[in-house]
Write an enzyme that holds these catalytic residues in place. Sequence first.
Site, short mmCIF file in Angstrom:
data_model
loop_
_atom_site.label_atom_id
_atom_site.label_comp_id
_atom_site.label_asym_id
_atom_site.label_seq_id
_atom_site.Cartn_x
_atom_site.Cartn_y
_atom_site.Cartn_z
N HIS A 26 -17.55 -83.16 -45.95
CA HIS A 26 -18.30 -82.44 -44.92
C HIS A 26 -17.92 -80.97 -44.89
CE1 HIS A 26 -20.12 -85.98 -42.97
NE2 HIS A 26 -19.00 -86.61 -43.31
N LYS B 180 -29.72 -90.77 -33.46
CA LYS B 180 -29.17 -90.21 -34.67
C LYS B 180 -29.86 -90.82 -35.88
CE LYS B 180 -24.70 -89.16 -36.12
NZ LYS B 180 -23.61 -89.87 -36.70
N ILE C 8 -8.38 -91.73 -37.29
CA ILE C 8 -8.94 -90.85 -38.33
C ILE C 8 -10.32 -91.40 -38.71
CG2 ILE C 8 -8.55 -89.74 -40.55
CD1 ILE C 8 -6.38 -89.06 -38.53
N CYS D 230 -26.52 -104.90 -61.90
CA CYS D 230 -26.45 -106.38 -61.90
C CYS D 230 -25.32 -106.85 -60.98
CB CYS D 230 -26.32 -106.94 -63.30
SG CYS D 230 -24.64 -107.10 -63.93
#
Lengths: 421, 121, 483
Positions: free
Chosen positions: C49, C251, C337, C440
Amino acid sequence: MREHHDVVIVGGGPAGLAAAVATKDAGVEDVVVLERDAKLGGILNQCIHNGFGLHTFNEELTGPEYALRYVDQVAERGITCLLNTMVVDISGDRVVTAVNPDRGVFTMDAGAVVLAMGCRERPRGALNIPGFRPAGIYTAGTAQRLVNIEGQMPGRNVVILGSGDIGLIMARRMTLEGAKVHCVAELMPYSGGLKRNIVQCLDDFGIPLLLSHTVTCIEGKRRVEAVWVSEVDERMQPIPGTEIRYPCDTLLLSVGLLPENELSRGAGVTLSPITRGPIVDDSLQTNVQGVFACGNVLHVHDLVDYVSQEAATAGACAAQFVREGCAPAGRTVAVEASGGVRYTVPSCVDPNRMAAKQVVRFRVGDVYRDRYVSVYVDDVRVSHRKKRVMAPGEMEEVVLKRSDLEARPQASRVLVTLEEV
Amino acid sequence: MSATTRELTCINCPLGCLLTVTLANGEVTAVTGNTCKRGDTYARKEIANPTRIVTTSVPVDGSATERMLSVKTERDIPKGEIFNVMTVLRKTRATAPVEVGDVIVPNVCNTGVDVVATRRA
Amino acid sequence: MYDVVIVGAGVSGCATARELARTNACICVVEREEDVCCGTSKANSAIVHAGFDAQTGSLMAKLNVEGNALMWELAEKLDFAVRRCGSLVVCTSEEGIEGLNELLERGRANGVPDLRIVYRDELVQMEPNISDTAVAALWAPSAGIVDAFGLNIALAENAAQNGTEFRFNVPVENLQRREDGTWDVCLGDGERLHTRCVVNAAGVFSDTIHNMACEEKIRIIPRKGEYLLLDTTAGSHVSHTIFMLPTKMGKGVLVSPTVHGNLLVGPTATDVDDPEATNTTREGLAEVASKCALTVANVPLREVITSFAGLRAHQAGHEFIIGMPDDAPGFVDCAAIESPGLTSCPAVGKMVADIVKDYLSLEMKPEGEWVDRREGIPLLEGAPIEQWAELAKQDKAYGNVICRCRHVTEAQILSAIHRPLGARSLDGVKRRVTAGMGRCQGGFCSPKIMELLERELGLEPKEITKCGPGSELLVEEGGERRA
């Protein structure tokens, strides 16, 4: 200078082997088969059940026996087969790049290429079955390999989703090896497998076939602990309140086969959104000159006998291409599907080149009873044949006569369709 | 003894006719529900003497290429013997070299049918 | 006695271990699963990010921007895959542009470089498949995508290279502080590790671990995110990470390429009770499938090859909890976190390590006594064919293709198994070299990889697992048939 071969066949399963034999028999000496596995025969090696070859050899063989007939024919003709050899790229101008342990990465120019890579099984992820992702979820083909080739048992208590033939065969196979198969759930209101397999793989062992049912949940964080099966409505949506929980350790999936066309795509071959295989003409040539396709990479078959037939055509046409070069562009007549016919192979024909009696294979999209299979050339119906029943699980065929097209030199389109009686 | 009926699904074509077989004293007296002659024949055979080919794989020793050897009953055996045959075959081991058609278990379960290899090893 | 026991071998724990491994500390990482990267770190968006989301001044904002800045050099040193493809936050109404401007301002305040708003014409140039309703987007060129498995494994391997010990399959049952201020870490297998310092990097279990040590309790709410992964045939449907600007309607989901060439769509956000509830749901998958169309047109959902769910370690304050609680000297939290935790991990590792270093007065190892580079396993899928040719010349095993979908060879799988902290399961192999990750989904290669695991690790067939004890792939009868 780069290594050159007249015809390079990608895949040494039933399609590749039959194509190789036909190519050689058509007079092309320099044929090479590239096979990624350590032996020839492809998926037939793990299909140890009987039921193969009734059309081709007039006897009922097991998969390995059927494969061996062709392996022997290939050997008798001295055709070169490179094993453990994975093709990683085919270019639009027919440069084939492959890798194997002995030679490393190598390339060869091909006069013609026959695509015969087969298909793969649709995995769980493609179905969006909710739940955990524990051990114990196998495609039926993977389980088949584990049991028949490796001698391993993937589980003891089994639910099978999908009633394709591999799923049915594995229901019996697991039962014979001592597992309990609780049920086979099928999303559609009809089975995708052969009647014979429903009777001999399920009914013989009292295994219920639940039509219009699907798996709605998988329990078990580490290993499958239970599978939930629900009935579905006409829109294939699970009906609340119909859930049944089957405690089990294994879920086998037999939910469809997908032609393996990644290499074809790389070569610039146009694929059909319906079959997911190449679009081909009557010589089984793709839009890329000199690249032919046959077997399950072209469209998924249910009988290996038809694969062998189709592959022989592809091999012979590849040989002709090598001998005579690209035929001058002739007249092209589109072959189209409608009215319940989902697709046709081929999807166009050249009336000057096509066989006198061109076989056109197709599948229908639903179960149809008492319908005519009709063939039109432009607006004129040229054939009309009644079928008692047709189902998506069974490949159908009609014969298109060259004479019908020769009689109509202006015709631009052939239509294969179903009509009510 | 009075007549009884049994239901079967015909396996000859995708139509899958639901066959109703009428039995008297164990003898088939009538087959209905079939749409062709093959249904009748199938039903009579399936009632009188249902048989199946059994296929499986057994471990093979001494083969450079195969871990398991695929085998089959050379002909069909009585359906009721399937699990007996499997009990024998689950304890069977083969030894390479083996050719297709080699007898792995002769006269399995006294059926008069041999179990033969369907693969080289 | 250890100097530091780190609970959890996800990215935060391993980044911390790697930083501490440069010191003279004696370190052990304990992990309840069989491998590194088995929790939140393995099932997320794998996005680097830019850092405009978090509130200015928050720890999250600071560590995100720092983590982003550190990620690229880290990738070069530790040889894992990243791609700085940039991200676009798309809005689909004129009113939304105000929201984009807010993000822009916040991003600038957070220190995110090169942010700007792009309008429809430019947006369509950048992303031809952008939705017809897209009006404008916030363009963040500093954002990117990362191989989350590769990052986590690389951090762990580098820590191990520098002497860090790892123990797997050992959940922490209790923490006890001795009178001398040292700690006992009581493990599920009965063993007690005596250590001067404990780092809590336990992800969705970081509340459980914290609450063993501290009076002031915390609560982690596992927040489930469900995803769909599409085949590489769909991988170039977009070329940047596409987010949706949140609206009153809620969102959206992101649509992003992955470093492995796939297309990723998701996640949902549903709070759950069970920290192990990584199951997908019918509703969740349907939501992802429908929401992706809000920003990107014609996402080829027919190409889905798998779906999965991950759990973020959310806490009500929506902020990382990093530091030493007053009542637990020697215990260091690296808790809660959640996203952008993956991006932040290089910075998180440094911050946590600094706290430990200060507390224990650790000294750096002399230069030359630790290595800061690690060599990954080359991936062949998508790489120049000459590279493969060169490798296959040197080692025949590079000519033996095991996973046909992703072109993974025996050589790479052997390396995955035999390197430090090597793979011991199918999933372990998959995370290291992508075998079985293709279209696969392991249908063809699983039996072959199982055989390699059996041969290389000297296992019985029935001991081979998908992801550690309890996930055995075969049942015993099979072994007997063959024995």
